[in-house]
Design an enzyme around this catalytic site. Structure first.
Site, PDB file in Angstrom:
ATOM      1  N   SER A  12      -5.230  -2.545  -3.330  1.00  0.00           N
ATOM      2  CA  SER A  12      -5.087  -3.545  -4.325  1.00  0.00           C
ATOM      3  C   SER A  12      -3.771  -4.005  -4.818  1.00  0.00           C
ATOM      4  O   SER A  12      -3.468  -5.121  -4.643  1.00  0.00           O
ATOM      5  CB  SER A  12      -5.597  -2.843  -5.411  1.00  0.00           C
ATOM      6  OG  SER A  12      -5.716  -3.477  -6.548  1.00  0.00           O
ATOM      7  N   TYR A  56       0.673   3.834  10.139  1.00  0.00           N
ATOM      8  CA  TYR A  56       1.686   3.859   9.305  1.00  0.00           C
ATOM      9  C   TYR A  56       2.916   4.075  10.279  1.00  0.00           C
ATOM     10  O   TYR A  56       3.938   3.655  10.237  1.00  0.00           O
ATOM     11  CB  TYR A  56       1.721   4.901   8.162  1.00  0.00           C
ATOM     12  CG  TYR A  56       0.593   4.665   7.256  1.00  0.00           C
ATOM     13  CD1 TYR A  56       0.087   3.235   6.950  1.00  0.00           C
ATOM     14  CD2 TYR A  56       0.224   5.725   6.285  1.00  0.00           C
ATOM     15  CE1 TYR A  56      -1.040   2.947   6.201  1.00  0.00           C
ATOM     16  CE2 TYR A  56      -0.881   5.458   5.319  1.00  0.00           C
ATOM     17  CZ  TYR A  56      -1.472   4.215   5.226  1.00  0.00           C
ATOM     18  OH  TYR A  56      -2.532   3.985   4.421  1.00  0.00           O
ATOM     19  N   LYS A  95       4.669   3.677  -8.552  1.00  0.00           N
ATOM     20  CA  LYS A  95       4.550   4.672  -9.446  1.00  0.00           C
ATOM     21  C   LYS A  95       2.997   5.110  -9.182  1.00  0.00           C
ATOM     22  O   LYS A  95       2.273   4.496  -8.786  1.00  0.00           O
ATOM     23  CB  LYS A  95       4.788   4.110 -10.855  1.00  0.00           C
ATOM     24  CG  LYS A  95       4.127   2.729 -11.469  1.00  0.00           C
ATOM     25  CD  LYS A  95       2.829   2.341 -11.120  1.00  0.00           C
ATOM     26  CE  LYS A  95       1.785   3.357 -12.063  1.00  0.00           C
ATOM     27  NZ  LYS A  95       0.483   2.674 -11.894  1.00  0.00           N
ATOM     28  N   ASP A 174      -1.381   7.051 -13.908  1.00  0.00           N
ATOM     29  CA  ASP A 174      -1.705   5.924 -13.570  1.00  0.00           C
ATOM     30  C   ASP A 174      -1.395   4.877 -14.653  1.00  0.00           C
ATOM     31  O   ASP A 174      -0.656   3.626 -14.213  1.00  0.00           O
ATOM     32  CB  ASP A 174      -3.004   5.571 -13.060  1.00  0.00           C
ATOM     33  CG  ASP A 174      -3.151   4.741 -11.888  1.00  0.00           C
ATOM     34  OD1 ASP A 174      -3.206   4.788 -10.804  1.00  0.00           O
ATOM     35  OD2 ASP A 174      -3.516   3.302 -12.307  1.00  0.00           O
TER      36      ASP A 174
HETATM   37  N1  LIG Z   1       3.035  -1.574 -10.078  1.00  0.00           N
HETATM   38  C1  LIG Z   1       1.415  -1.621 -10.456  1.00  0.00           C
HETATM   39  O1  LIG Z   1       1.037  -2.714 -11.328  1.00  0.00           O
HETATM   40  C2  LIG Z   1       0.438  -0.921  -9.884  1.00  0.00           C
HETATM   41  C3  LIG Z   1      -0.687  -1.340 -10.121  1.00  0.00           C
HETATM   42  C4  LIG Z   1      -1.808  -0.840  -9.412  1.00  0.00           C
HETATM   43  C5  LIG Z   1      -1.423   0.386  -8.669  1.00  0.00           C
HETATM   44  N2  LIG Z   1      -0.304   0.746  -8.615  1.00  0.00           N
HETATM   45  C6  LIG Z   1       0.023   2.048  -7.777  1.00  0.00           C
HETATM   46  O2  LIG Z   1      -0.127   1.632  -6.360  1.00  0.00           O
HETATM   47  C7  LIG Z   1      -0.679   2.752  -5.862  1.00  0.00           C
HETATM   48  C8  LIG Z   1      -1.871   2.344  -5.085  1.00  0.00           C
HETATM   49  O3  LIG Z   1      -2.825   1.735  -5.935  1.00  0.00           O
HETATM   50  P1  LIG Z   1      -3.891   0.492  -5.711  1.00  0.00           P
HETATM   51  O4  LIG Z   1      -4.706   0.329  -6.851  1.00  0.00           O
HETATM   52  O5  LIG Z   1      -3.521  -0.297  -4.705  1.00  0.00           O
HETATM   53  O6  LIG Z   1      -4.956   1.869  -4.898  1.00  0.00           O
HETATM   54  P2  LIG Z   1      -5.947   1.536  -3.741  1.00  0.00           P
HETATM   55  O7  LIG Z   1      -6.500  -0.154  -4.071  1.00  0.00           O
HETATM   56  O8  LIG Z   1      -6.993   2.353  -3.765  1.00  0.00           O
HETATM   57  O9  LIG Z   1      -5.310   1.185  -2.391  1.00  0.00           O
HETATM   58  C9  LIG Z   1      -4.390   2.534  -1.926  1.00  0.00           C
HETATM   59  C10 LIG Z   1      -4.185   2.244  -0.394  1.00  0.00           C
HETATM   60  O10 LIG Z   1      -3.751   3.561   0.057  1.00  0.00           O
HETATM   61  C11 LIG Z   1      -4.135   3.728   1.301  1.00  0.00           C
HETATM   62  N3  LIG Z   1      -4.441   5.080   1.480  1.00  0.00           N
HETATM   63  C12 LIG Z   1      -4.098   5.888   2.388  1.00  0.00           C
HETATM   64  N4  LIG Z   1      -4.530   6.998   2.310  1.00  0.00           N
HETATM   65  C13 LIG Z   1      -5.491   7.129   1.688  1.00  0.00           C
HETATM   66  C14 LIG Z   1      -6.708   7.997   1.155  1.00  0.00           C
HETATM   67  N5  LIG Z   1      -6.722   9.134   1.875  1.00  0.00           N
HETATM   68  N6  LIG Z   1      -7.544   7.578   0.158  1.00  0.00           N
HETATM   69  C15 LIG Z   1      -7.353   6.326  -0.258  1.00  0.00           C
HETATM   70  N7  LIG Z   1      -6.403   5.359   0.037  1.00  0.00           N
HETATM   71  C16 LIG Z   1      -5.622   5.784   0.840  1.00  0.00           C
HETATM   72  C17 LIG Z   1      -5.305   2.737   1.700  1.00  0.00           C
HETATM   73  O11 LIG Z   1      -4.884   1.690   2.481  1.00  0.00           O
HETATM   74  P3  LIG Z   1      -5.093   1.620   3.970  1.00  0.00           P
HETATM   75  O12 LIG Z   1      -6.460   2.284   4.289  1.00  0.00           O
HETATM   76  O13 LIG Z   1      -5.082   0.372   4.277  1.00  0.00           O
HETATM   77  O14 LIG Z   1      -4.165   2.402   4.837  1.00  0.00           O
HETATM   78  C18 LIG Z   1      -5.474   2.248   0.397  1.00  0.00           C
HETATM   79  O15 LIG Z   1      -6.137   0.932   0.636  1.00  0.00           O
HETATM   80  C19 LIG Z   1      -1.065   4.017  -6.819  1.00  0.00           C
HETATM   81  O16 LIG Z   1       0.226   4.810  -6.738  1.00  0.00           O
HETATM   82  C20 LIG Z   1      -0.728   3.175  -8.205  1.00  0.00           C
HETATM   83  O17 LIG Z   1      -0.338   4.099  -9.338  1.00  0.00           O
HETATM   84  C21 LIG Z   1       0.553   0.258  -9.292  1.00  0.00           C
END
Ligand SMILES: NC(=O)c1ccc[n+]([C@@H]2O[C@H](COP(=O)([O-])OP(=O)(O)OC[C@H]3O[C@@H](n4cnc5c(N)ncnc54)[C@H](OP(=O)(O)O)[C@@H]3O)[C@@H](O)[C@H]2O)c1
Length: 324
Positions: A12, A56, A95, A174
Site C-alpha cells: 500500500s 529483493y 516506520k 503503526d
Molecule cells: N508513512 C506512512 O504514511 C505509512 C503508511 C502506511 C504504512 N507505513 C509503513 O509501511 C510499511 C508497510 O505498510 P503497508 O501498509 O504498505 O503494508 P502492506 O500493504 O501490507 O504491504 C507490505 C508489503 O511488504 C511486503 N512483504 C514482504 N514480506 C511480507 C510478508 N511476509 N507478509 C506481508 N508482506 C510482506 C509485500 O510486498 P511484496 O509482496 O510486493 O514483496 C507487501 O505488499 C509498514 O512498516 C508501515 O508501518 C507507513
C-alpha cells in the site's frame, strides 16, 4: 544526475511513494522489487519506474540502484536494512523503523560503519509544519506548556499486517508512533514516567492503547491510538495562558493558537503538498549530496529514542514480536 530510487515491497505505502516520485522531480523512479514479479511490474508501470524485479535480492544486486525505500511490515525492516547496507545502498526505511531499540542501535551503527545514509521514513518529522511545531513548543506564546493530548485511529484492524503479531501488528508501532512523534516535537524526549494500557485482540496485538507520559519539565502527555476505528486525529497543546489545536497529528494541517478567552490569536496552515512524502525524499537527497549517514530532521538518536519508548510501553502489556 538524480539518485536512482528502488522500492522494496509493492504494498500500500509503496504506491504512495511511487506517486510521489512520479509527481516530483526529486529522485529518479528506477526500480520496484516485489516477491511477485507481476506486482513489481504493475507498480513500475503505474508510476513510470524503469525496472521491475521479482525478488529483493535481484534488485539489490543492481549497481544502478542508489537509494532503497523499504516498504514492508516492521518485523522485516532490520534484516532488510542490513541487506541494503551490505549491498552498498543508501536506505530510507518506513516506520516503525525496527521492531525494538536494540535492532535500531545495530542498524544505525552499521550505516555509520558503511558511510551510507539510513533514514527513517517518519514523514511528519520532515514536513515544514514539524519545524513550526518544534518552534511553538519552545516558545512562550501560550505561556508555559504543561500538557497535551493527541489521538490517532483508523479502521484497519482487518488488514493482515495489522492483526498478525508475526508481522509486527498492533496500533502502537503503526499509528501510535504519530501522536508520540507529535508529543516529542512539542515536549521533547525527557520522559520520566510512562503509564499505559492496551486492549489486546484475540491475536495478541494492541487494538487500542492509551499512554500517559510525564516529562522532566513536569509536563504531561495523554495519547490515545487505535486500529479499531477512526478518530478526529487532533492534537491539543495546553499552556498557562492559552492553548493550541493541531489538525491531524498524522499530517499536520494547521496550528491554531487560542488565548485564555478561547479567542483565535493565530492560525498557521500547512503549505500545499504533493503527497506529503516529498519532504523525506528531499531530506535524503540533501543527506546523500553531503555524505551524511542520517537526516538532521529525523536523526538516528531520535529513531532509537522512539523505539526505546515503544519497547517500554509494549513491555507494560507483555506484547512481544519475533526478532528476525
Ligand atoms: N508513512 C506512512 O504514511 C505509512 C503508511 C502506511 C504504512 N507505513 C509503513 O509501511 C510499511 C508497510 O505498510 P503497508 O501498509 O504498505 O503494508 P502492506 O500493504 O501490507 O504491504 C507490505 C508489503 O511488504 C511486503 N512483504 C514482504 N514480506 C511480507 C510478508 N511476509 N507478509 C506481508 N508482506 C510482506 C509485500 O510486498 P511484496 O509482496 O510486493 O514483496 C507487501 O505488499 C509498514 O512498516 C508501515 O508501518 C507507513
Amino acid at each position: 544526475m538524480k539518485y536512482r530510487l528502488a522500492i522494496l515491497g509493492a504494498g500500500s505505502i509503496a504506491h504512495d511513494m511511487g506517486e510521489t516520485v512520479q509527481k516530483t522531480d526529486i529522485v529518479e523512479g528506477y526500480a520496484v522489487a516485489s516477491r511477485d514479479l507481476g506486482r513489481a511490474e504493475e507498480l513500475a508501470r503505474q508510476y513510470g519506474f524503469t525496472k521491475a524485479y521479482g525478488s529483493y535480492e535481484e534488485m539489490l544486486a543492481d549497481p544502478q540502484v542508489d537509494l532503497v525505500y523499504i516498504a514492508t511490515p516492521h518485523v522485516f525492516h532490520a534484516r532488510q536494512i542490513r541487506q541494503c547496507l551490505e549491498a552498498g545502498k543508501h536506505v530510507l526505511c518506513e516506520k516503525a523503523f525496527t521492531i525494538n531499540a536494540s535492532q535500531a542501535r545495530a542498524v544505525t551503527a552499521l550505516a555509520r560503519e558503511k558511510g551510507l545514509l539510513l533514514a527513517e521514513a517518519i514523514w511528519p518529522r520532515y514536513m515544514p509544519m514539524a519545524r513550526v511545531l518544534r518552534d511553538f513548543g519552545a516558545s512562550d506564546q501560550i505561556g508555559r506548556i504543561y500538557g497535551l493530548t493527541a489521538n490517532l485511529g483508523y479502521p484497519v484492524y482487518h488488514r493482515e499486517r495489522l492483526h498478525q503479531r508475526e508481522l509486527g501488528g498492533g496500533a502502537l508501532l503503526d499509528v501510535g508512533i504519530y501522536p508520540l512523534t507529535f508529543a516529542s516535537l512539542i515536549l521533547g524526549d525527557e520522559v520520566t514516567k510512562i503509564r499505559s494500557q492496551a486492549d489486546l485482540s484475540d491475536t495478541g496485538v494492541d487494538r487500542t492503547n492509551q499512554i500517559l507520559l510525564t516529562y522532566a519539565s513536569g509536563a504531561r502527555a495523554s495519547i490515545f491510538d487505535t486500529i479499531a476505528g477512526p478518530t478526529d486525529r487532533e492534537g491539543v497543546i495546553y499552556g498557562e495562558k492559552g492553548y493550541a489545536t493541531v489538525g491531524n497529528v498524522n499530517n499536520y494541517q494547521y496550528l491554531r493558537i487560542y488565548d485564555a478567552a478561547h479567542k483565535l490569536q493565530e492560525e498557521i496552515l500547512c503549505p500545499p503538498q504533493v503527497t506529503g512524502y516529498e519532504y523525506e525524499l528531499q531530506a535524503c537527497v540533501e543527506a546523500m549530496d553531503k555524505g551524511w549517514t542520517e537526516c538532521p530532521d529525523a536523526p538516528h538518536a531520535m529513531s532509537i529514542t522512539m523505539m526505546e519508548l515503544m519497547d517500554i510501553i509494549r513491555g507494560q502489556w507483555g506484547l512481544e514480536y519475533p526478532e528476525l
